[in-house]
Design a protein around this motif. Sequence first.
Motif, PDB file in Angstrom:
ATOM      1  N   UNK A 171      -2.328  -0.553   8.482  1.00 18.57           N
ATOM      2  CA  UNK A 171      -1.182  -0.006   7.743  1.00 18.57           C
ATOM      3  C   UNK A 171      -1.532   0.232   6.278  1.00 18.57           C
ATOM      4  N   UNK A 172      -2.376  -0.626   5.742  1.00 19.66           N
ATOM      5  CA  UNK A 172      -2.727  -0.498   4.330  1.00 19.66           C
ATOM      6  C   UNK A 172      -3.824   0.555   4.081  1.00 19.66           C
ATOM      7  N   UNK A 173      -4.776   0.626   5.006  1.00 22.15           N
ATOM      8  CA  UNK A 173      -5.972   1.436   4.737  1.00 22.15           C
ATOM      9  C   UNK A 173      -6.035   2.754   5.491  1.00 22.15           C
ATOM     10  N   UNK A 174      -5.340   2.845   6.613  1.00 21.89           N
ATOM     11  CA  UNK A 174      -5.398   4.055   7.436  1.00 21.89           C
ATOM     12  C   UNK A 174      -3.966   4.487   7.736  1.00 21.89           C
ATOM     13  N   UNK A 178       5.537  -5.317   4.249  1.00 19.78           N
ATOM     14  CA  UNK A 178       5.753  -4.128   3.411  1.00 19.78           C
ATOM     15  C   UNK A 178       4.423  -3.735   2.799  1.00 19.78           C
ATOM     16  N   UNK A 179       4.185  -2.447   2.718  1.00 19.34           N
ATOM     17  CA  UNK A 179       2.929  -1.959   2.160  1.00 19.34           C
ATOM     18  C   UNK A 179       2.810  -2.374   0.701  1.00 19.34           C
ATOM     19  N   UNK A 180       1.572  -2.682   0.304  1.00 18.28           N
ATOM     20  CA  UNK A 180       1.337  -3.155  -1.062  1.00 18.28           C
ATOM     21  C   UNK A 180       1.519  -2.059  -2.100  1.00 18.28           C
ATOM     22  N   UNK A 181       1.360  -0.810  -1.682  1.00 13.42           N
ATOM     23  CA  UNK A 181       1.495   0.311  -2.609  1.00 13.42           C
ATOM     24  C   UNK A 181       0.188   0.758  -3.213  1.00 13.42           C
ATOM     25  N   UNK A 182      -0.915   0.101  -2.813  1.00 13.29           N
ATOM     26  CA  UNK A 182      -2.220   0.449  -3.382  1.00 13.29           C
ATOM     27  C   UNK A 182      -2.646   1.871  -3.046  1.00 13.29           C
ATOM     28  N   UNK A 206       1.821   3.716  15.185  1.00 14.45           N
ATOM     29  CA  UNK A 206       2.234   2.410  15.682  1.00 14.45           C
ATOM     30  C   UNK A 206       3.625   2.092  15.145  1.00 14.45           C
ATOM     31  N   UNK A 207       4.570   1.901  16.043  1.00 12.93           N
ATOM     32  CA  UNK A 207       5.963   1.691  15.649  1.00 12.93           C
ATOM     33  C   UNK A 207       6.519   0.342  16.058  1.00 12.93           C
TER      34      UNK A 207
END
Length: 874
Positions: free
Chosen positions: A494-497, A532-536, A504-505
Amino acid sequence: MDNLQDAINIIFGKQCPDKVLSAGANESFHPFFSQADFLEKGYSLFTHYGLEEIINVYQKLDQDWFLDYYHQSRKKSIYYLLVHFTKHVLTESNLEPFVEYKHLLKWREMSHPLGEDLFTCSYLAYMDVRSKRRRDYFAWRPVISSNNRRLRVMLNQGIAENHFHLKGSGPVFDLSWMSLMNHPGSHESAFRKLSADLRLLTSVSNSFNVKEKQLNILVLKAAYIRQWLFCKINGVSVGEINMNLLGNPSNNTDSYELVLNRESVIEEIETLRYLMGYHFKYNGGFQAADYAIPKEMSDQNFNGSFLLVGERKFLYENFKLIYTHDPSFLSYQHLLYAYLLIKYTLRSELIQINLKTGFGNFLKYQDRKELFITEGSIYEVAFVGMAVNDSLKFNKLLSFETRIAPKLTSIQLRDSLDKYHAMIDEKAIQRHYPMLESTNESESIRTERHFYTLHFIKKSDQRIENALVSSVTSRHQALRSEIKRQAFAIVGLRESFYDKSQLIRGIDAASSEFSARPEVFAHAFRYLKDHKLSGAQNQLRMSQSEHKLSATFHVGEDFYDVVDGIRAIDEAILFLGLNQGDRVGHALALGIDVAEFYCFKKMKLMLPKEMILDNIVWLLARIRKFGIDICRTEVNRLEKTYEGLFREIYSDSLDNTQKNTYFSHMVFFDSWKLRGDDPNLYQFDTNNLDQITNLTYWDRCKINYSYPSNSQIRKSRAVQWLYQQYHFNPRVKSEGASIRQFEITQDYIKLVAEVQRLYRNHVKSLNIGVECNPTSNFLIGTFGSYAKHPIMKFYNLGLETSNALLDECPQLFVSINTDDQGIFNTSLENEYALMAIALEKELDSSGRPRYSPTVIYQWLDNIRKMGLEQSFNL
């Protein structure tokens, strides 16, 4: 029609292929079934008839059913038996076979064990002989549908598939058989694995002259027969079939000559595949999946299940020769018969056709689904691709959720998604040259509707014999560590791709409920549901939105006791933090008839002591919570049973300071409430739970802050001690695992039924969805009829007119799905149709139809709409 159906089952399912081939080799075989053959098998099947009556059934066969349906020919043949059945149950529209809706249940009873192609191909061949028609189209859907136009119009408004296991939903047997018939020498390790396992369909014979058969030898015989018959039918030069290779018993010793000649059989098949088979564009080159798929295959087949064309056309051409009484084929009919019997023998080990209940039985079939589908082969690509693409071709799916397993790293998970995406791509296996006008929908439209839910796999805890190691190892510690790695991989994706993660739900956990309780997955579910996504990566995603992961959980499907099943649902809801928008899969324990279940189990259950203890404690707690004031004597019995079991499991672990402490079932229930917490928090000093390491988000999810609502429970020394003993005391774990018989009383049934009813209302208040899977539940569960499926206990609005029945039903949020459609040989449209026809055939106390069709279709349409509302893709 029941006697006709039983006769077909005997003749095309119960006869020994070796006996047929041996008779043919001795030139004593006739294309009809002798009375002795029939009595041998019928004596076991016709349990409601005496010997004289079974002979009467055979006389009906001999005088009628072995003859042409229209009696235009007085020649007898076992193959006319198929026509007597299919003329009633099948019809044809636009070159495609359909089931007469009113006979759908009979069709299911016959086609599920024996395979649809036996009936559809013989029916179409017979009808085409009568009409003198030439047929080119064989790519109808893998599982044919009924001719219920009203239902199809309703479903064409759009449906959702919310419970679909990708690796269990391809045409399991069809592709396995295709692989075996085209590569008969490439699966010896798979056969060894299968032969070492349990035989799932026990064959009972009343003959004293039965020899053990080996599946690999039988399948090699089938491959030889198919290759030879194919050549004969298609005018390929071939010598006379060598019955010395076929007529001996199917084992390595007696069939040594066939084994010695295996390479020549394989070489002949490879030559046929090269010269005769259609070569698809595949993996950067060209490959023939099946030599029986003709090179001149017509264009219309490419809009359907084109990989199934070969076997269907092969069977069809054989049946045409039989029904035209071709004299050149008369002496070879026994070869086709033996081929069909061998095919059924293997099918019975790959498709769930036995009558055993329980998830363990299904798991055996599930574990075999890819035995004969080699990784990286064209059959593996077809297996996954057909599961998705054929579902999209033949159903108006607006939301298509497929379940796949997670991986240990985000890179592995990304690669896995890429691999599935490549297999599902309709260009993975395609024709030589592009069609002039593609009828396929765009990739973007398919992607919007098709997405994934990742299901963790429940695995059994490995018993640790070393007491010291066990004392520092929590229950399922290895699985918990694996789940943690997989959860981190999902977050990493979720963070990198981001683009891949959008596919994916949801998250889930599947496999046997006896292997792992919901508590094992609690930490990871809380971690993932609230991630929750970090926002990076925001600058790369630009305006793309973030989505939360929804959750579902396989639960209440298989259980020792109904109480255990409902308790598991409660644990999933409380420990995993399921709430509005989430779902549970199956949940049969919420709706099955409690009295019928215990009668089915003969009022005695065999289960581990700790499970009896947990069930009693949970049941007593729910009786208190719901204010149930009946069967006080039974409640007292349960309380005394608790006392006895607690002493057996825990008393030897009490130290001197605790021997005077009374651990009531209410205190024990408080310790149960903590099972959603990380057990390692309670291993040693538990005085500072509020000061645990809180460096990462994973750490912050160690405690289930949403339950229990009274956080002071965690500070109770007695509660902490019980939870610590549950996870880390070797004797508690060992003694709790020992098996005890638990007696069921009539008052126990009343209490459980009342708790079940009130717990359904509790689920209603949470607005959690229930994924129903009629055929899966019918085959795994104990209710024995589609009309008794618990979905009617969950939701009956519009179906019932009685105010009492409507008030009693909680009107839960339900959907209809397929589960593992390849193993259960079904489709989404058929799941709706089977429920509809079962209800249409239900009678009231006066013998009149209980429900009108209009009421049934309105009820199903409401469920169709709820299925769309349940989608994780909203």
